[in-house]
Design a protein around this motif. Sequence first.
Motif, PDB file in Angstrom:
ATOM      1  N   TRP B  94      -3.142   6.064  -1.397  1.00 50.16           N
ATOM      2  CA  TRP B  94      -3.144   5.412  -0.079  1.00 50.16           C
ATOM      3  C   TRP B  94      -4.521   5.449   0.560  1.00 50.16           C
ATOM      4  O   TRP B  94      -4.896   4.527   1.300  1.00 50.16           O
ATOM      5  CB  TRP B  94      -2.078   6.046   0.827  1.00 50.16           C
ATOM      6  N   GLU B  98      -6.370   2.142   1.701  1.00 51.32           N
ATOM      7  CA  GLU B  98      -6.860   1.978   3.084  1.00 51.32           C
ATOM      8  C   GLU B  98      -8.305   1.475   3.090  1.00 51.32           C
ATOM      9  O   GLU B  98      -8.640   0.549   3.832  1.00 51.32           O
ATOM     10  CB  GLU B  98      -6.751   3.322   3.818  1.00 51.32           C
ATOM     11  N   MET B 139       2.794  -1.792   3.115  1.00 51.96           N
ATOM     12  CA  MET B 139       2.981  -0.567   3.905  1.00 51.96           C
ATOM     13  C   MET B 139       4.367  -0.544   4.543  1.00 51.96           C
ATOM     14  O   MET B 139       5.052   0.485   4.534  1.00 51.96           O
ATOM     15  CB  MET B 139       1.915  -0.484   5.008  1.00 51.96           C
ATOM     16  N   ASN B 140       4.772  -1.678   5.115  1.00 53.44           N
ATOM     17  CA  ASN B 140       6.067  -1.737   5.805  1.00 53.44           C
ATOM     18  C   ASN B 140       7.225  -1.460   4.844  1.00 53.44           C
ATOM     19  O   ASN B 140       8.137  -0.686   5.149  1.00 53.44           O
ATOM     20  CB  ASN B 140       6.243  -3.104   6.463  1.00 53.44           C
ATOM     21  N   HIS B 142       7.047   0.177   2.009  1.00 47.09           N
ATOM     22  CA  HIS B 142       6.991   1.585   1.602  1.00 47.09           C
ATOM     23  C   HIS B 142       7.606   2.501   2.654  1.00 47.09           C
ATOM     24  O   HIS B 142       8.260   3.491   2.324  1.00 47.09           O
ATOM     25  CB  HIS B 142       5.536   1.989   1.338  1.00 47.09           C
ATOM     26  N   LEU B 143       7.384   2.167   3.937  1.00 41.56           N
ATOM     27  CA  LEU B 143       7.833   3.054   5.025  1.00 41.56           C
ATOM     28  C   LEU B 143       9.321   2.954   5.319  1.00 41.56           C
ATOM     29  O   LEU B 143       9.861   3.807   6.032  1.00 41.56           O
ATOM     30  CB  LEU B 143       7.041   2.738   6.306  1.00 41.56           C
ATOM     31  N   PHE B 149       3.945   8.593   5.146  1.00 40.83           N
ATOM     32  CA  PHE B 149       3.655   7.933   3.870  1.00 40.83           C
ATOM     33  C   PHE B 149       3.976   8.762   2.634  1.00 40.83           C
ATOM     34  O   PHE B 149       4.469   8.233   1.645  1.00 40.83           O
ATOM     35  CB  PHE B 149       2.191   7.448   3.838  1.00 40.83           C
ATOM     36  N   ASP B 158      -1.575   9.342   6.476  1.00 38.21           N
ATOM     37  CA  ASP B 158      -1.177   8.754   7.759  1.00 38.21           C
ATOM     38  C   ASP B 158      -2.374   8.630   8.700  1.00 38.21           C
ATOM     39  O   ASP B 158      -2.544   7.615   9.373  1.00 38.21           O
ATOM     40  CB  ASP B 158      -0.081   9.607   8.406  1.00 38.21           C
ATOM     41  N   LEU B 161      -4.475   5.631   7.418  1.00 36.83           N
ATOM     42  CA  LEU B 161      -3.822   4.314   7.541  1.00 36.83           C
ATOM     43  C   LEU B 161      -3.544   3.943   8.996  1.00 36.83           C
ATOM     44  O   LEU B 161      -3.607   2.770   9.371  1.00 36.83           O
ATOM     45  CB  LEU B 161      -2.520   4.303   6.732  1.00 36.83           C
ATOM     46  N   THR B 165      -4.623   0.251  11.429  1.00 37.28           N
ATOM     47  CA  THR B 165      -3.356  -0.475  11.461  1.00 37.28           C
ATOM     48  C   THR B 165      -2.824  -0.610  12.890  1.00 37.28           C
ATOM     49  O   THR B 165      -2.369  -1.679  13.293  1.00 37.28           O
ATOM     50  CB  THR B 165      -2.304   0.242  10.578  1.00 37.28           C
ATOM     51  N   ILE B 181       6.410  -0.174  10.273  1.00 38.31           N
ATOM     52  CA  ILE B 181       5.038   0.213  10.652  1.00 38.31           C
ATOM     53  C   ILE B 181       4.997   0.594  12.127  1.00 38.31           C
ATOM     54  O   ILE B 181       4.403   1.615  12.507  1.00 38.31           O
ATOM     55  CB  ILE B 181       4.036  -0.933  10.369  1.00 38.31           C
TER      56      ILE B 181
END
Lengths: 200, 200
Positions: B94, B98, B139-140, B142-143, B149, B158, B161, B165, B181
Amino acid sequence: MLRLYGIPTSGNCYKVELLLKQLGIPYEGISVNSRQGENRLPEYLAKNPFGQIPALELESGVVLAESAAILVYLAEDTPMYGQTKLERAEILKWLFFEQTRIARYIATTRFWVRAGQAEANASLIEQNLKLGTDALRIMNTHLEGKTFFVGERYTIADVALFTYTHVAEQGGFDLKPFPSIQAWCQRVQETDQFFPLPGA
Amino acid sequence: MLRLYGIPTSGNCYKVELLLKQLGIPYEGISVNSRQGENRLPEYLAKNPFGQIPALELESGVVLAESAAILVYLAEDTPMYGQTKLERAEILKWLFFEQTRIARYIATTRFWVRAGQAEANASLIEQNLKLGTDALRIMNTHLEGKTFFVGERYTIADVALFTYTHVAEQGGFDLKPFPSIQAWCQRVQETDQFFPLPGA
């Protein structure tokens, strides 16, 4: 056995294959041809949502992504990663430098030139040649009086930086002003179990 | 005492300052204003040849560079870095994502928009909006169903990122399609000793 997804001619895949060979770790290569868009197919995205090559599938089924993170994973318990907190920070510094400058400015430009897309990207290439050369200058100065990038031994910082640097001239970069880089490239090519980047 | 070179409004500096505060590590901030070119002055380049902010000077005089490498250095012995080889590989994945996507596509676009340079960079911004939104989608997804994360706890993944973001909309990105997110940004802002990005 580990499974490496990608193609041998991709520099980012080559970094991982070179390290696997040099560490003596067996693996199975599985072709994912990004030039034919196979990295965007649903079955590959299910394995690696980042949609890039390489990806490394562990025996547990977990899939690792981002070539530099894979290099750290594989080298962590070996002399090819940092032995102290400071060495690890130095190696990581160069791995981030490589991804944000060498891969971005030099690998991209080399790709466009070899794919016959130089004219279509002329203004970006002009900028990349400048910024990539700035990056080469930083590397050359750092290497003066040194054998390798960190800790006076061959590490994954060298594996990562070597890959796109040694073929920079294929993208229109000039390595002649950088003798310390040229000598270092030679030393990398003399390491045990080294093999050349396919198709370069 | 550690010395942190940079300016508080730089996202890459903020990441390091936020981590230092949250880990309770004292430091002295030393202003290097990159918007006035102070990062290109010889005395700064002597400390950090990469010419970027932030840089972290240790008590030994050694200067670390690359914000993500600095995050790892500071967090290495804490729960904010990976506790296993696999967690470390995930966090590093990550961190590279990023720097190569969020910082590249979102931070750059936000900078241009706020500096009144949007028109001059219109075609690159169009591409950045697309590629940055692709990154936000990754990202969305994954979350979904996760709190943070990696490892279901707040880590340097975190911190890194979150920074660009949570202000992506200032660059013209739309976060409304990405509720996971948005909820995660809220959780980051509720962590102990959190403070907001100055000037955002």
